[in-house]
Design a protein around this motif. Structure first.
Motif, PDB file in Angstrom:
ATOM      1  N   LEU A 133       0.899  -2.047   0.869  1.00 32.77           N
ATOM      2  CA  LEU A 133       0.039  -3.177   1.218  1.00 32.77           C
ATOM      3  C   LEU A 133      -1.201  -3.175   0.342  1.00 32.77           C
ATOM      4  CD1 LEU A 133       1.948  -3.385   3.587  1.00 32.77           C
ATOM      5  CD2 LEU A 133      -0.019  -3.466   5.132  1.00 32.77           C
ATOM      6  N   ARG A 134      -1.562  -4.358  -0.140  1.00 27.26           N
ATOM      7  CA  ARG A 134      -2.801  -4.532  -0.908  1.00 27.26           C
ATOM      8  C   ARG A 134      -3.653  -5.586  -0.220  1.00 27.26           C
ATOM      9  NH1 ARG A 134      -1.806  -7.442  -4.841  1.00 27.26           N
ATOM     10  NH2 ARG A 134       0.452  -7.575  -4.689  1.00 27.26           N
ATOM     11  N   PRO A 135      -4.969  -5.393  -0.144  1.00 28.14           N
ATOM     12  CA  PRO A 135      -5.816  -6.396   0.516  1.00 28.14           C
ATOM     13  C   PRO A 135      -5.666  -7.773  -0.135  1.00 28.14           C
ATOM     14  CG  PRO A 135      -7.070  -4.408   0.053  1.00 28.14           C
ATOM     15  CD  PRO A 135      -5.752  -4.247  -0.639  1.00 28.14           C
ATOM     16  N   SER A 136      -5.728  -8.801   0.672  1.00 27.41           N
ATOM     17  CA  SER A 136      -5.637 -10.158   0.161  1.00 27.41           C
ATOM     18  C   SER A 136      -6.364 -11.080   1.120  1.00 27.41           C
ATOM     19  CB  SER A 136      -4.174 -10.561   0.015  1.00 27.41           C
ATOM     20  OG  SER A 136      -4.083 -11.819  -0.606  1.00 27.41           O
ATOM     21  N   PHE A 137      -6.171 -12.368   0.956  1.00 33.75           N
ATOM     22  CA  PHE A 137      -6.845 -13.314   1.834  1.00 33.75           C
ATOM     23  C   PHE A 137      -5.893 -14.408   2.288  1.00 33.75           C
ATOM     24  CE2 PHE A 137      -8.872 -17.525   2.072  1.00 33.75           C
ATOM     25  CZ  PHE A 137      -9.582 -17.344   3.237  1.00 33.75           C
ATOM     26  N   SER A 152     -10.014 -14.253  -4.580  1.00 34.77           N
ATOM     27  CA  SER A 152      -9.647 -15.117  -3.454  1.00 34.77           C
ATOM     28  C   SER A 152     -10.871 -15.897  -2.989  1.00 34.77           C
ATOM     29  CB  SER A 152      -9.031 -14.298  -2.324  1.00 34.77           C
ATOM     30  OG  SER A 152      -9.922 -13.293  -1.924  1.00 34.77           O
ATOM     31  N   PRO A 153     -10.642 -17.071  -2.381  1.00 36.88           N
ATOM     32  CA  PRO A 153     -11.757 -17.989  -2.084  1.00 36.88           C
ATOM     33  C   PRO A 153     -12.763 -17.422  -1.079  1.00 36.88           C
ATOM     34  CG  PRO A 153      -9.666 -18.813  -1.195  1.00 36.88           C
ATOM     35  CD  PRO A 153      -9.348 -17.667  -2.091  1.00 36.88           C
ATOM     36  N   MET A 200      -2.402  -2.519  12.598  1.00 37.79           N
ATOM     37  CA  MET A 200      -1.979  -2.628  11.222  1.00 37.79           C
ATOM     38  C   MET A 200      -0.998  -1.513  10.856  1.00 37.79           C
ATOM     39  SD  MET A 200      -4.539  -3.788   8.303  1.00 37.79           S
ATOM     40  CE  MET A 200      -4.017  -4.093   6.628  1.00 37.79           C
ATOM     41  N   TYR A 229      -5.735   0.650   2.363  1.00 39.73           N
ATOM     42  CA  TYR A 229      -4.569   0.233   3.144  1.00 39.73           C
ATOM     43  C   TYR A 229      -3.484   1.307   3.078  1.00 39.73           C
ATOM     44  CZ  TYR A 229      -6.170  -4.648   3.768  1.00 39.73           C
ATOM     45  OH  TYR A 229      -6.844  -5.790   4.133  1.00 39.73           O
ATOM     46  N   ASP A 230      -3.413   1.982   1.922  1.00 41.91           N
ATOM     47  CA  ASP A 230      -2.376   2.996   1.749  1.00 41.91           C
ATOM     48  C   ASP A 230      -2.565   4.204   2.672  1.00 41.91           C
ATOM     49  OD1 ASP A 230      -0.595   1.988   0.045  1.00 41.91           O
ATOM     50  OD2 ASP A 230      -1.103   3.264  -1.669  1.00 41.91           O
ATOM     51  N   SER A 241      -6.843  -3.795  -7.653  1.00 39.13           N
ATOM     52  CA  SER A 241      -5.793  -4.397  -6.823  1.00 39.13           C
ATOM     53  C   SER A 241      -5.910  -3.950  -5.379  1.00 39.13           C
ATOM     54  CB  SER A 241      -4.406  -3.988  -7.325  1.00 39.13           C
ATOM     55  OG  SER A 241      -4.178  -4.525  -8.582  1.00 39.13           O
ATOM     56  N   PHE A 242      -6.206  -2.679  -5.206  1.00 44.69           N
ATOM     57  CA  PHE A 242      -6.270  -2.166  -3.842  1.00 44.69           C
ATOM     58  C   PHE A 242      -7.578  -2.508  -3.140  1.00 44.69           C
ATOM     59  CE2 PHE A 242      -2.411  -0.268  -5.048  1.00 44.69           C
ATOM     60  CZ  PHE A 242      -1.725  -0.115  -3.854  1.00 44.69           C
ATOM     61  N   LEU A 243      -8.471  -3.210  -3.869  1.00 38.35           N
ATOM     62  CA  LEU A 243      -9.645  -3.780  -3.209  1.00 38.35           C
ATOM     63  C   LEU A 243      -9.387  -5.235  -2.825  1.00 38.35           C
ATOM     64  CD1 LEU A 243     -12.367  -2.303  -5.528  1.00 38.35           C
ATOM     65  CD2 LEU A 243     -12.317  -2.030  -3.043  1.00 38.35           C
ATOM     66  N   GLY A 244      -8.216  -5.752  -3.230  1.00 38.92           N
ATOM     67  CA  GLY A 244      -7.930  -7.155  -2.962  1.00 38.92           C
ATOM     68  C   GLY A 244      -8.339  -8.057  -4.110  1.00 38.92           C
ATOM     69  N   GLU A 264     -11.973  -5.574   8.423  1.00 35.74           N
ATOM     70  CA  GLU A 264     -11.253  -5.711   7.157  1.00 35.74           C
ATOM     71  C   GLU A 264     -11.961  -4.938   6.040  1.00 35.74           C
ATOM     72  OE1 GLU A 264      -8.839  -9.142   5.066  1.00 35.74           O
ATOM     73  OE2 GLU A 264     -10.961  -9.592   4.932  1.00 35.74           O
ATOM     74  N   GLU A 277      -6.454 -11.529   9.448  1.00 36.94           N
ATOM     75  CA  GLU A 277      -7.636 -10.731   9.093  1.00 36.94           C
ATOM     76  C   GLU A 277      -7.503  -9.385   9.794  1.00 36.94           C
ATOM     77  OE1 GLU A 277     -10.462 -12.352   7.542  1.00 36.94           O
ATOM     78  OE2 GLU A 277     -11.878 -10.703   7.606  1.00 36.94           O
ATOM     79  N   PRO A 278      -7.424  -8.266   9.129  1.00 30.44           N
ATOM     80  CA  PRO A 278      -7.299  -8.137   7.687  1.00 30.44           C
ATOM     81  C   PRO A 278      -5.994  -8.744   7.168  1.00 30.44           C
ATOM     82  CG  PRO A 278      -7.831  -6.021   8.719  1.00 30.44           C
ATOM     83  CD  PRO A 278      -7.475  -6.967   9.806  1.00 30.44           C
ATOM     84  N   SER A 279      -6.055  -9.183   5.901  1.00 34.55           N
ATOM     85  CA  SER A 279      -4.888  -9.767   5.244  1.00 34.55           C
ATOM     86  C   SER A 279      -4.414  -8.837   4.145  1.00 34.55           C
ATOM     87  CB  SER A 279      -5.248 -11.107   4.617  1.00 34.55           C
ATOM     88  OG  SER A 279      -5.696 -12.028   5.580  1.00 34.55           O
TER      89      SER A 279
END
Lengths: 837, 360
Positions: B266-270, A167-168, B243, A475-476, A26-29, A467, B275-277
């Motif tokens: 916060l957790r990485p996303s898209f 994610s795409p 950030m 992120y934490d 999760s924490f890698l996205g 990123e 960016e970063p998301s």
């Protein structure tokens, strides 16, 4: 994407509880949508030795088999397959077992004979596909002692499956290898990609592969490899097991290996049955108009010049490139030689073709996001390796129509720190990026030149690398602080403050706020007595009852009234503040955010029940006007349908509508759209008025037209107030002014005038005020009386007047003088008769 | 011939009766007499049986035509009578609305009277209350509240947010389009983010804004989705925004809204426009972080998306991405309201049932 833990561990020594690993993912996205623990594998299914087979006395299609399940005791089972011999090792599902498909195994009689368990086929154990004939899975001789759990023989162990929502932007993570690479980097574990042997067998021909000139853009890389010696039985048991865990089904050795390679490496690939192709060749070209191909799913696909078609050496289309192969050269159980296509396609073209054909596939999902163009040779080697030692491959023909290009991106640690709020050095960034496959080269203290691995097409810019740095840094771990305070603190705008005040005033007046849908149907508008001209249609509504955008709040509020009345609600008072929409009319000039749409913020209120009539609506209007200090609130009325249009809307100033982004001083102008006349038509012709302020009309007030109420199954009256909120709140306000309060006693007296029905009470009041002069402190209409004795079309209006002077006590003579002036003025101006006078 | 002449008579008589009717009730009687079951017209129809087939056909057609004409007269008369009845009702119920607003100060004009009958206080909508609370939290942190149109163009909703035509991320939004202008050029905004673009187009940084508003997605309503919903998002653009500020702002909001001891992560996303998301979770409001069914035992509940403004977005609106950085975040107000109140099904918000509205 479903990733079994055992498979991830092929690439790196990944340690940790399933929960810890899920959190790390999760924490890698990589969003973990589920963690499934398989539990014991094939519990209750053991190896048994066939002791004897006998005919069933009363059935032909089943036989009786005695097996030894390990304890030396013969157990009789009935079996529908005949492929085993005495001494064979077979899987026995013992009594009490629940099969993978959920079927419970009990002791039961079949045609009069006891069956104490069940012998299992490959498909029942999910080791392989259903065969053409019923067949028990016969295990290799000597592979295990009877009584051994079958799972042990197959090498299957309890596993954990992570169900990930990728994610795409991360095409590389549509593979087990890609997920393992990220996870290993986060855990600090060494990552090892698979390294299958590259052995080209002598005598196996090289395929003939080409990309047409005009298709280079669609197909940057095309490879073809001939593979002979395809195994006849099935792919290795671990392949079947992992396919099932990943959500696929074993079909036959070639297809299973093909799917396995795609899931493992993220490289879609397509094996053709060489004997069903027109020669050992493949061509990538554009489709020709009218060309058709039957895809594996049996559908006829019509191709176009925008599509990349894979054709055989004779030019016949055998597949839609990167999306789905064709039926003509489909792999079957009798396939012995394969031409393997491993290619790379243009993501945008794949997306367009896939969309046009309405064709979803695992290959499309990966290619439209971007597959690593360098992956093909590894995928071919892995494919051959998995087919087993009997498979022999020829050299790979490899056409690269787009030469490989390394992407290099500059990364400044200082920039990363600015964006992230961190204090990382250049070497820190390099250390974080390297495990993901990036190759950072220091350029001075701050700067890195980073070579981006071929599997990360999403990393093109510095910020993309930042990123990556952030993901791996965690992120934490980013410290938290508040932004510097912005200069000047604007807070709510006057418009926004007043809008809140409007809501508070209405709630204070007993109304409850509703939020109705912005959609309506033409029938809703007609039912509400509104015109349909100028309404905006939705191109793709959810259904026809929501086919239009509301041009008024009235239909939604009436629907809410009806809904509540159908549920036995008593008196109701609902209001809404919301946007309404219309096409611009000829008068709607001026700047709008969108030329094609007039969007305004309105206020609507409806009320039913005792006392909820036109007078109530007027009172609400008065309360609002006073609460907002609006100047000169008036009601213009007296217009019956044959008497014409509502009063002309006066000029209004520009003011702050609900849209902010216009520069100061150039707010949204008030577009005089047609909504007022529409709302006018919905109201009771004898009980309606235009709500007017000093600078013009802002809405309508009154009662719902009786036929409109009837059409909503509402008996009784409905009070209605509809206002253009942006006009209302954009209106200049009364000045703040403290009027002196007199300390002297008042003189009160009453006057009752008989006037025609056509004379508005407010006009009489204004005449009273004008005639009385400064000493009149206040006046109130306290009684309206109608009686035949007053004459037809006449009524009596009784006013209470309060006189008071600022500087003295008024005398009887003062009062008499005022009284006289008032009576004279009202009589002359309104044809009034003083009652009892 | 005798039939034909009597047919003319029947028609004339019927017409006269219908036109003479002075009420809807009288009209109904006249209609029965003119072409009802016992009318002369019906009697003529009955006589057809005795005629030759040819005669039957021609006379039958005549009778049908007469019937149609009489029905038309009746319909027209009915419309007239209804209109005049409505007009009579309008006249008889006519009310001078200014009689209701009769209290006035001689100098400052009309005064509002206390409402009669006196009503208990009404209720602001749950979504309004949550929205205002969110606005207030950010206003107190120095943000302005920005708004924008709900009907938008493709540029503001998609293209300027780094989603050019055919961008795969557009598939994340099911969009309602309007029949206005070029096909698929005007739409109902799928998020509040177009207001970011309008803000940055209209002025230079610094921008500290929070944007609440109604949004639309073509989702079939279910317990967790309604096609018309409300979002709030924030945009900060300034020199030196990082950030860390994003995470700090979300943490501060979480404490202000959910109470002390509650945190955000916060957790990485898209997202194409950041960016970063990241996605952000907050401490589960049901169990306070201990783990329960609402948070699937994790102690955290996902609330929304956020990230640093993508340089491509800055490029679209002409903001210098080297000089300025920024962050944005957003989430659904309705979902937050539902979470706070334990409302299990968002569709309740569609009905406006007063038994629901008046709880808040």
């Amino acid at each position: 994407m479903r990733a079994p833990l055992s498979w991830l561990r092929d690439f790196a020594p990944i340690e940790g509880t399933p929960e810890d690993l899920a959190r790390a993912l999760s924490f890698l996205g990589l969003v973990v949508e589920g963690v499934e623990k398989t539990g014991p594998v094939l519990p209750g299914i053991v190896v048994a030795r066939v002791l004897s087979t006998r005919r069933h006395p009363s059935a032909d299609r089943i036989q009786l088999v005695d097996v030894d399940p390990g304890d030396g005791q013969a157990v009789q089972v009935c079996c529908g397959a005949f492929n085993m011999e005495v001494g064979d090792l077979v899987p026995l599902a013992t009594v009490g077992t629940v099969m993978p498909n959920g079927l419970p195994i009990g002791r039961r009689k079949m045609r009069g004979e006891w069956s104490n368990g069940m012998l299992c086929s490959a498909s029942e154990l999910q080791v392989g596909p259903e065969g053409p004939e019923p067949a028990i899975l016969v295990l290799p001789p000597g592979s295990a002692q009877p009584g051994t759990p079958v799972a042990e023989v197959l090498g299957w162990q309890p596993d954990v499956v992570f169900d990930l929502d990728v994610s795409p932007n991360r095409p590389d993570c549509f593979s087990v290898m890609g997920i393992a690479r990220d996870l290993a980097a986060a855990l600090g574990a060494p990552f090892q990609p698979p390294a299958p042997a590259h052995v080209v067998a002598e005598g196996v021909p090289r395929a003939n592969v080409s990309v047409a000139d005009d298709a280079r853009e669609l197909c940057p890389r095309l490879t073809g490899t001939v593979i002979e010696g395809i195994p006849e039985v099935r792919a290795p048991a671990f392949v079947a097991r992992r396919l099932v865990l990943a959500g696929m089904r074993p079909i036959n050795p070639v297809v299973d290996v093909s799917n396995y390679v795609m899931l493992e490496l993220g490289q879609p690939n397509h094996p053709y049955d060489l004997e069903r192709l027109g020669g050992a060749g493949l061509v990538a070209r554009r489709g020709s108009p009218g060309e058709e191909v039957v895809t594996l799913d049996g559908a006829v696909r019509r191709l176009s010049a925008e599509d990349c078609v894979i054709a055989d050496a004779q030019g016949a289309a055998v597949g839609v490139g990167g999306i789905m192969g064709g039926r003509a050269a489909e792999i079957s159980d009798s396939t012995r030689t394969v031409l393997l296509e491993v290619a790379c396609f243009n993501p945008r073209a794949i997306s367009a073709t896939g969309k046009r054909l309405g064709l979803l596939s695992e290959a499309r999902t990966r290619f439209e996001r971007g597959v690593d163009p360098e992956l093909a040779p590894l995928a071919v080697d892995r494919f051959v390796e998995l087919l087993g030692p009997g498979a022999r491959r020829g050299p790979t023909a490899d056409v690269r129509s787009v030469p490989p290009a390394a992407t290099k991106v500059r990364l400044r640690a200082s920039r990363a720190n600015l964006v992230l709020g961190t204090s990382l050095s250049g070497p820190d960034c390099a250390r974080l990026l390297r495990p993901l496959g990036f190759v950072p080269l220091p350029q001075g203290d701050d700067e890195l030149e980073v070579e981006v691995p071929s599997w990360r097409p999403d990393c093109e810019r510095e910020v993309d690398l930042i990123e990556e740095v952030a993901r791996l840094y965690g992120y934490d771990n980013i410290a938290r602080s508040l932004p510097p305070r912005p200069p000047g603190q604007p807070g709510l705008s006057p418009y926004q403050r007043d809008r809140r005040k409007v809501r508070d005033i209405l709630a204070g007046a007993g109304a409850s706020e509703a939020w109705t849908s912005s959609f309506c149907s033409l029938a809703d508008l007609e039912r509400a007595g509104l015109g349909t001209d100028g309404a905006l249609e939705v191109e793709n509504p959810l259904d026809q009852s929501q086919g239009w955008l509301r041009p008024s709040l009235l239909p939604g509020l009436l629907a809410a009234l009806r809904y509540n009345r159908e549920r036995q609600a008593g008196a109701l008072c609902l209001f809404e503040v919301g946007n309404v929409f219309a096409r611009p009319g000829p008068q709607d000039d001026g700047a709008r955010p969108l030329a094609a749409v007039v969007e305004q913020e309105h206020l609507g209120l409806v009320a039913t029940g005792q006392g909820a009539d036109a007078a109530y609506a007027v009172q609400v209007w008065q309360v609002l006007a006073q609460g907002l200090r609006l100047p000169g609130p008036q009601l213009l009325q007296g217009l019956l349908p044959h008497e014409g249009q509502p009063p002309h809307e006066g000029e209004l100033p520009q003011g702050g509508g609900p849209t902010l982004p216009a520069p100061p001083g150039q707010g949204q102008p008030f577009g005089p759209s047609q909504w007022l006349s529409g709302a006018w038509a919905a109201l009771h012709p004898g009980r309606r008025a235009v709500a007017h302020l000093e600078l013009g009309a802002v809405g309508v007030v009154g009662e719902l037209a009786p036929e409109v109420a009837r059409r909503h199954d509402i008996d009784g009256r409905v009070a209605v107030l509809l206002l253009d909120l942006s006009r209302l709140l954009g209106h200049p306000r009364r000045a703040w002014e403290a009027l002196p309060v007199s300390r002297f006693p008042a003189v009160d007296f009453d006057l009752a005038f008989v006037v025609d029905e056509d004379v508005p009470a407010a006009d009489v009041g204004l005449s009273i005020a004008a005639a009385a002069g400064d000493v009149l402190e206040s006046y109130a209409l306290f009684d309206v009386w109608r009686d035949a004795s007053l004459g037809a079309g006449r009524r009596s209006l009784a006013f209470h007047l309060r006189l008071r002077a600022l500087d003295r006590t008024l005398t009887e003579a003062d009062a008499a003088g005022v009284r006289q002036r008032v009576v004279k003025a009202v009589s002359e101006r309104h044809g009034a008769l003083l009652r009892g006078g | 011939m005798s039939e034909l002449s009597s047919l003319e008579q029947v028609e004339e008589q019927g017409r006269a009766r219908l036109l003479a009717a002075s009420s809807l009730e009288a009209l109904a009687v006249a209609a029965t007499q003119a072409y009802g079951k016992r009318s002369q017209l019906a009697a003529l129809t009955a006589q057809l049986r005795g005629l030759t087939p040819d005669e039957r056909r021609s006379l039958g057609q005549e009778i049908q035509a007469v019937r149609a004409r009489l029905e038309a007269v009746a319909a027209e008369r009915k419309a007239q009578l209804e209109a005049s009845q409505a007009q009579r009702q309008a006249r008889s119920e006519r009310l001078d609305l200014t009689e209701a607003s009769s209290l006035a100060s001689a100098r400052s004009g009309p005064l509002a009277e206390p409402l009669s009958p006196p009503a208990p206080r009404g209720h602001l909508h749950l979504v309004t209350q949550v929205r205002e609370e969110l606005e207030d939290i950010f206003v107190s942190m120095g943000f302005e509240v920005a708004e924008g149109p709900e009907a938008e163009d493709d540029w503001h909703n998609f293209e300027a947010l780094n989603m050019p035509p055919h961008h795969p991320a557009r598939g994340m939004f099911d969009t309602f389009y309007l029949k206005a202008g070029q096909p698929e050029s005007v739409l109902l905004r799928t998020h509040t983010s177009p207001v970011q673009i309008r803000l940055m187009e209209s002025r230079r940084p610094p921008i500290y804004a929070v944007v609440p508003g109604r949004c639309y997605r073509r989702d079939t309503p279910d317990a967790r989705h309604i096609p018309v919903f409300h979002q709030v998002e924030a945009l900060v653009v300034d020199e030196g925004i990082s950030m860390a500020h994003l995470a700090g702002t979300i943490e501060a909001f979480t404490k202000a809204f959910f109470g002390p001891g509650r945190h955000a992560r916060l957790r990485p996303s898209f997202f194409p426009f950041t960016e970063p998301s990241a996605e952000f979770d907050v401490t589960c409001w049901v169990c306070g972080g201990a783990g329960c069914r609402t948070c699937s035992g994790s102690g955290w509940v996902e609330l929304g998306g956020c990230g640093m403004v993508d340089p491509a977005v800055f490029a679209a609106v002409g903001v210098d991405a080297e000089r300025y950085t920024g962050f944005a975040w957003g989430f659904g107000i309705d979902r937050l309201a539902a979470a706070r109140t334990g409302l299990a099904d968002l569709r309740e918000l569609l009905y406006n049932d007063v038994r629901f509205l008046n709880q808040f």
